[in-house]
Design a protein around this motif. Structure first.
Motif, PDB file in Angstrom:
ATOM      1  N   GLY A 209       0.815  -1.215   0.000  1.00  0.00           N
ATOM      2  CA  GLY A 209       0.000   0.000   0.000  1.00  0.00           C
ATOM      3  C   GLY A 209       0.845   1.260   0.000  1.00  0.00           C
ATOM      4  O   GLY A 209       0.533   2.228  -0.697  1.00  0.00           O
ATOM      5  N   MET A 210       1.937   1.233   0.760  1.00  0.00           N
ATOM      6  CA  MET A 210       2.820   2.409   0.796  1.00  0.00           C
ATOM      7  C   MET A 210       3.483   2.650  -0.558  1.00  0.00           C
ATOM      8  O   MET A 210       3.633   3.802  -0.979  1.00  0.00           O
ATOM      9  CB  MET A 210       3.895   2.244   1.879  1.00  0.00           C
ATOM     10  N   LEU A 211       3.870   1.574  -1.234  1.00  0.00           N
ATOM     11  CA  LEU A 211       4.447   1.742  -2.582  1.00  0.00           C
ATOM     12  C   LEU A 211       3.457   2.455  -3.500  1.00  0.00           C
ATOM     13  O   LEU A 211       3.815   3.397  -4.202  1.00  0.00           O
ATOM     14  CB  LEU A 211       4.793   0.377  -3.188  1.00  0.00           C
ATOM     15  N   TYR A 212       2.204   1.989  -3.472  1.00  0.00           N
ATOM     16  CA  TYR A 212       1.186   2.628  -4.314  1.00  0.00           C
ATOM     17  C   TYR A 212       0.853   4.035  -3.833  1.00  0.00           C
ATOM     18  O   TYR A 212       0.616   4.933  -4.636  1.00  0.00           O
ATOM     19  CB  TYR A 212      -0.092   1.779  -4.360  1.00  0.00           C
ATOM     20  N   PHE A 213       0.845   4.247  -2.527  1.00  0.00           N
ATOM     21  CA  PHE A 213       0.527   5.558  -1.953  1.00  0.00           C
ATOM     22  C   PHE A 213       1.580   6.594  -2.351  1.00  0.00           C
ATOM     23  O   PHE A 213       1.261   7.701  -2.755  1.00  0.00           O
ATOM     24  CB  PHE A 213       0.443   5.441  -0.430  1.00  0.00           C
ATOM     25  N   LEU A 214       2.850   6.202  -2.242  1.00  0.00           N
ATOM     26  CA  LEU A 214       3.950   7.134  -2.526  1.00  0.00           C
ATOM     27  C   LEU A 214       4.297   7.204  -4.007  1.00  0.00           C
ATOM     28  O   LEU A 214       4.839   8.210  -4.462  1.00  0.00           O
ATOM     29  CB  LEU A 214       5.195   6.733  -1.728  1.00  0.00           C
ATOM     30  N   GLY A 215       4.045   6.123  -4.733  1.00  0.00           N
ATOM     31  CA  GLY A 215       4.433   6.097  -6.139  1.00  0.00           C
ATOM     32  C   GLY A 215       5.941   6.129  -6.312  1.00  0.00           C
ATOM     33  O   GLY A 215       6.450   6.697  -7.270  1.00  0.00           O
ATOM     34  N   ASP A 216       6.659   5.518  -5.391  1.00  0.00           N
ATOM     35  CA  ASP A 216       8.118   5.524  -5.427  1.00  0.00           C
ATOM     36  C   ASP A 216       8.627   4.317  -6.212  1.00  0.00           C
ATOM     37  O   ASP A 216       8.648   3.203  -5.708  1.00  0.00           O
ATOM     38  CB  ASP A 216       8.671   5.492  -4.000  1.00  0.00           C
ATOM     39  N   GLY A 217       8.983   4.541  -7.469  1.00  0.00           N
ATOM     40  CA  GLY A 217       9.479   3.468  -8.315  1.00  0.00           C
ATOM     41  C   GLY A 217       8.384   2.769  -9.097  1.00  0.00           C
ATOM     42  O   GLY A 217       8.659   1.931  -9.949  1.00  0.00           O
ATOM     43  N   ILE A 218       7.138   3.074  -8.774  1.00  0.00           N
ATOM     44  CA  ILE A 218       5.985   2.547  -9.516  1.00  0.00           C
ATOM     45  C   ILE A 218       4.992   3.697  -9.677  1.00  0.00           C
ATOM     46  O   ILE A 218       5.141   4.745  -9.041  1.00  0.00           O
ATOM     47  CB  ILE A 218       5.304   1.360  -8.797  1.00  0.00           C
ATOM     48  N   ASP A 219       3.976   3.488 -10.493  1.00  0.00           N
ATOM     49  CA  ASP A 219       2.961   4.528 -10.662  1.00  0.00           C
ATOM     50  C   ASP A 219       2.146   4.672  -9.382  1.00  0.00           C
ATOM     51  O   ASP A 219       1.754   3.680  -8.771  1.00  0.00           O
ATOM     52  CB  ASP A 219       2.009   4.175 -11.821  1.00  0.00           C
ATOM     53  N   ARG A 220       1.912   5.914  -8.982  1.00  0.00           N
ATOM     54  CA  ARG A 220       1.067   6.187  -7.816  1.00  0.00           C
ATOM     55  C   ARG A 220      -0.360   5.749  -8.142  1.00  0.00           C
ATOM     56  O   ARG A 220      -0.860   6.019  -9.224  1.00  0.00           O
ATOM     57  CB  ARG A 220       1.109   7.677  -7.501  1.00  0.00           C
ATOM     58  N   ASP A 221      -0.987   5.058  -7.183  1.00  0.00           N
ATOM     59  CA  ASP A 221      -2.343   4.545  -7.412  1.00  0.00           C
ATOM     60  C   ASP A 221      -3.078   4.541  -6.071  1.00  0.00           C
ATOM     61  O   ASP A 221      -2.947   3.615  -5.278  1.00  0.00           O
ATOM     62  CB  ASP A 221      -2.267   3.134  -8.002  1.00  0.00           C
ATOM     63  N   ALA A 222      -3.868   5.586  -5.831  1.00  0.00           N
ATOM     64  CA  ALA A 222      -4.558   5.741  -4.552  1.00  0.00           C
ATOM     65  C   ALA A 222      -5.587   4.628  -4.321  1.00  0.00           C
ATOM     66  O   ALA A 222      -5.785   4.205  -3.184  1.00  0.00           O
ATOM     67  CB  ALA A 222      -5.228   7.114  -4.468  1.00  0.00           C
ATOM     68  N   GLN A 223      -6.232   4.150  -5.384  1.00  0.00           N
ATOM     69  CA  GLN A 223      -7.222   3.079  -5.210  1.00  0.00           C
ATOM     70  C   GLN A 223      -6.546   1.763  -4.808  1.00  0.00           C
ATOM     71  O   GLN A 223      -7.056   1.037  -3.951  1.00  0.00           O
ATOM     72  CB  GLN A 223      -8.046   2.895  -6.483  1.00  0.00           C
ATOM     73  N   MET A 224      -5.405   1.461  -5.405  1.00  0.00           N
ATOM     74  CA  MET A 224      -4.670   0.251  -5.012  1.00  0.00           C
ATOM     75  C   MET A 224      -4.141   0.399  -3.591  1.00  0.00           C
ATOM     76  O   MET A 224      -4.158  -0.556  -2.811  1.00  0.00           O
ATOM     77  CB  MET A 224      -3.524  -0.033  -5.985  1.00  0.00           C
ATOM     78  N   ALA A 225      -3.662   1.594  -3.248  1.00  0.00           N
ATOM     79  CA  ALA A 225      -3.188   1.841  -1.881  1.00  0.00           C
ATOM     80  C   ALA A 225      -4.324   1.609  -0.895  1.00  0.00           C
ATOM     81  O   ALA A 225      -4.149   0.930   0.127  1.00  0.00           O
ATOM     82  CB  ALA A 225      -2.641   3.262  -1.747  1.00  0.00           C
ATOM     83  N   PHE A 226      -5.502   2.150  -1.225  1.00  0.00           N
ATOM     84  CA  PHE A 226      -6.664   1.974  -0.361  1.00  0.00           C
ATOM     85  C   PHE A 226      -6.981   0.489  -0.168  1.00  0.00           C
ATOM     86  O   PHE A 226      -7.182   0.017   0.950  1.00  0.00           O
ATOM     87  CB  PHE A 226      -7.890   2.706  -0.939  1.00  0.00           C
ATOM     88  N   SER A 227      -7.004  -0.261  -1.256  1.00  0.00           N
ATOM     89  CA  SER A 227      -7.313  -1.689  -1.191  1.00  0.00           C
ATOM     90  C   SER A 227      -6.310  -2.437  -0.307  1.00  0.00           C
ATOM     91  O   SER A 227      -6.693  -3.262   0.522  1.00  0.00           O
ATOM     92  CB  SER A 227      -7.317  -2.273  -2.611  1.00  0.00           C
ATOM     93  N   CYS A 228      -5.030  -2.145  -0.480  1.00  0.00           N
ATOM     94  CA  CYS A 228      -3.993  -2.811   0.321  1.00  0.00           C
ATOM     95  C   CYS A 228      -4.110  -2.429   1.791  1.00  0.00           C
ATOM     96  O   CYS A 228      -4.027  -3.298   2.674  1.00  0.00           O
ATOM     97  CB  CYS A 228      -2.606  -2.441  -0.199  1.00  0.00           C
ATOM     98  N   PHE A 229      -4.290  -1.139   2.062  1.00  0.00           N
ATOM     99  CA  PHE A 229      -4.422  -0.695   3.458  1.00  0.00           C
ATOM    100  C   PHE A 229      -5.664  -1.314   4.107  1.00  0.00           C
ATOM    101  O   PHE A 229      -5.630  -1.714   5.267  1.00  0.00           O
ATOM    102  CB  PHE A 229      -4.498   0.831   3.552  1.00  0.00           C
ATOM    103  N   GLN A 230      -6.732  -1.405   3.341  1.00  0.00           N
ATOM    104  CA  GLN A 230      -7.978  -1.969   3.877  1.00  0.00           C
ATOM    105  C   GLN A 230      -7.782  -3.439   4.263  1.00  0.00           C
ATOM    106  O   GLN A 230      -8.183  -3.868   5.348  1.00  0.00           O
ATOM    107  CB  GLN A 230      -9.096  -1.817   2.855  1.00  0.00           C
ATOM    108  N   ARG A 231      -7.156  -4.200   3.385  1.00  0.00           N
ATOM    109  CA  ARG A 231      -6.904  -5.626   3.679  1.00  0.00           C
ATOM    110  C   ARG A 231      -5.955  -5.776   4.867  1.00  0.00           C
ATOM    111  O   ARG A 231      -6.133  -6.658   5.710  1.00  0.00           O
ATOM    112  CB  ARG A 231      -6.341  -6.317   2.440  1.00  0.00           C
ATOM    113  N   SER A 232      -4.944  -4.928   4.943  1.00  0.00           N
ATOM    114  CA  SER A 232      -3.981  -4.987   6.044  1.00  0.00           C
ATOM    115  C   SER A 232      -4.628  -4.563   7.362  1.00  0.00           C
ATOM    116  O   SER A 232      -4.393  -5.176   8.408  1.00  0.00           O
ATOM    117  CB  SER A 232      -2.780  -4.096   5.721  1.00  0.00           C
ATOM    118  N   ALA A 233      -5.454  -3.534   7.304  1.00  0.00           N
ATOM    119  CA  ALA A 233      -6.119  -3.032   8.512  1.00  0.00           C
ATOM    120  C   ALA A 233      -7.063  -4.077   9.104  1.00  0.00           C
ATOM    121  O   ALA A 233      -7.218  -4.144  10.326  1.00  0.00           O
ATOM    122  CB  ALA A 233      -6.885  -1.744   8.199  1.00  0.00           C
TER     123      ALA A 233
END
Length: 181
Positions: free
Chosen positions: A108-132
């Motif tokens: 989720g942090m990779l997608y949230f920050l877009g560091d080395g990959i494309d930033r994707d807030a929806q993917m970040a949300f999905s990952c954070f939701q599953r982790s939470a």
């Protein structure tokens, strides 16, 4: 040859080498390490800040599909510790770790920050939701941030507060800060 390696470790331990002592203390007499054994050795070297050695042990464990090792290897690739920095390989190992709560947060942090990959807030949300859902407090905080700011999901301040509360109940100071503002 496992027997020859074991002889070397015994000899080194007798001479007081701390890593050899640790290895012998944590290795089964059969000397056929499991993925968890390899992971523990990798974590030992990680804690000792000997990242090259940690990388070698964690990679062996990760290749045996051990999710905690895949997460740790992803971190090493992300930060370039013990290997060249490579966010795409970090992404691959976080994904291979499946539902491992820390790997989901890191993904989720990779997608949230877009560091080395494309930033994707929806993917970040999905990952954070599953982790939470697995009580990863950092994911709960970032899920709150996404709800609060409407990133990757429609803005929902009551949901943001709920996420911050869950994390605060688990002792997260950053969540407490968000609740007091």
């Amino acid at each position: 040859e496992p027997k020859k390696a074991l002889q070397w470790f015994c000899s080194a331990a007798e001479q007081g080498h701390p890593h050899a002592k640790h290895f012998l203390e944590t290795t089964s007499p059969v000397f056929e390490p499991t993925a968890e054994d390899l992971y523990k050795k990798g974590q030992y070297f990680f804690d000792e800040k000997e990242y090259v050695e940690a990388f070698l042990w964690l990679k062996r464990s990760a290749n045996m599909e051990y999710a905690p090792a895949q997460n740790s290897l992803g971190l090493l690739y992300y930060y370039g510790k013990g290997c060249d920095r490579n966010p795409l390989l970090a992404l691959e190992f976080y994904q291979r770790a499946g539902d491992h709560e820390q790997a989901l947060f890191n993904l989720g942090m990779l997608y949230f920050l877009g560091d080395g990959i494309d930033r994707d807030a929806q993917m970040a949300f999905s990952c954070f939701q599953r982790s939470a859902k697995e009580n990863e407090t950092r994911a709960q905080v970032f899920l709150g941030i996404l709800y609060e700011n409407g990133r990757g999901i429609e803005q929902d301040l009551s949901q943001a507060v709920n996420c911050y509360r869950k994390a605060a109940w688990q002792g997260d100071a950053f969540a407490r800060f968000h609740l007091t503002r």
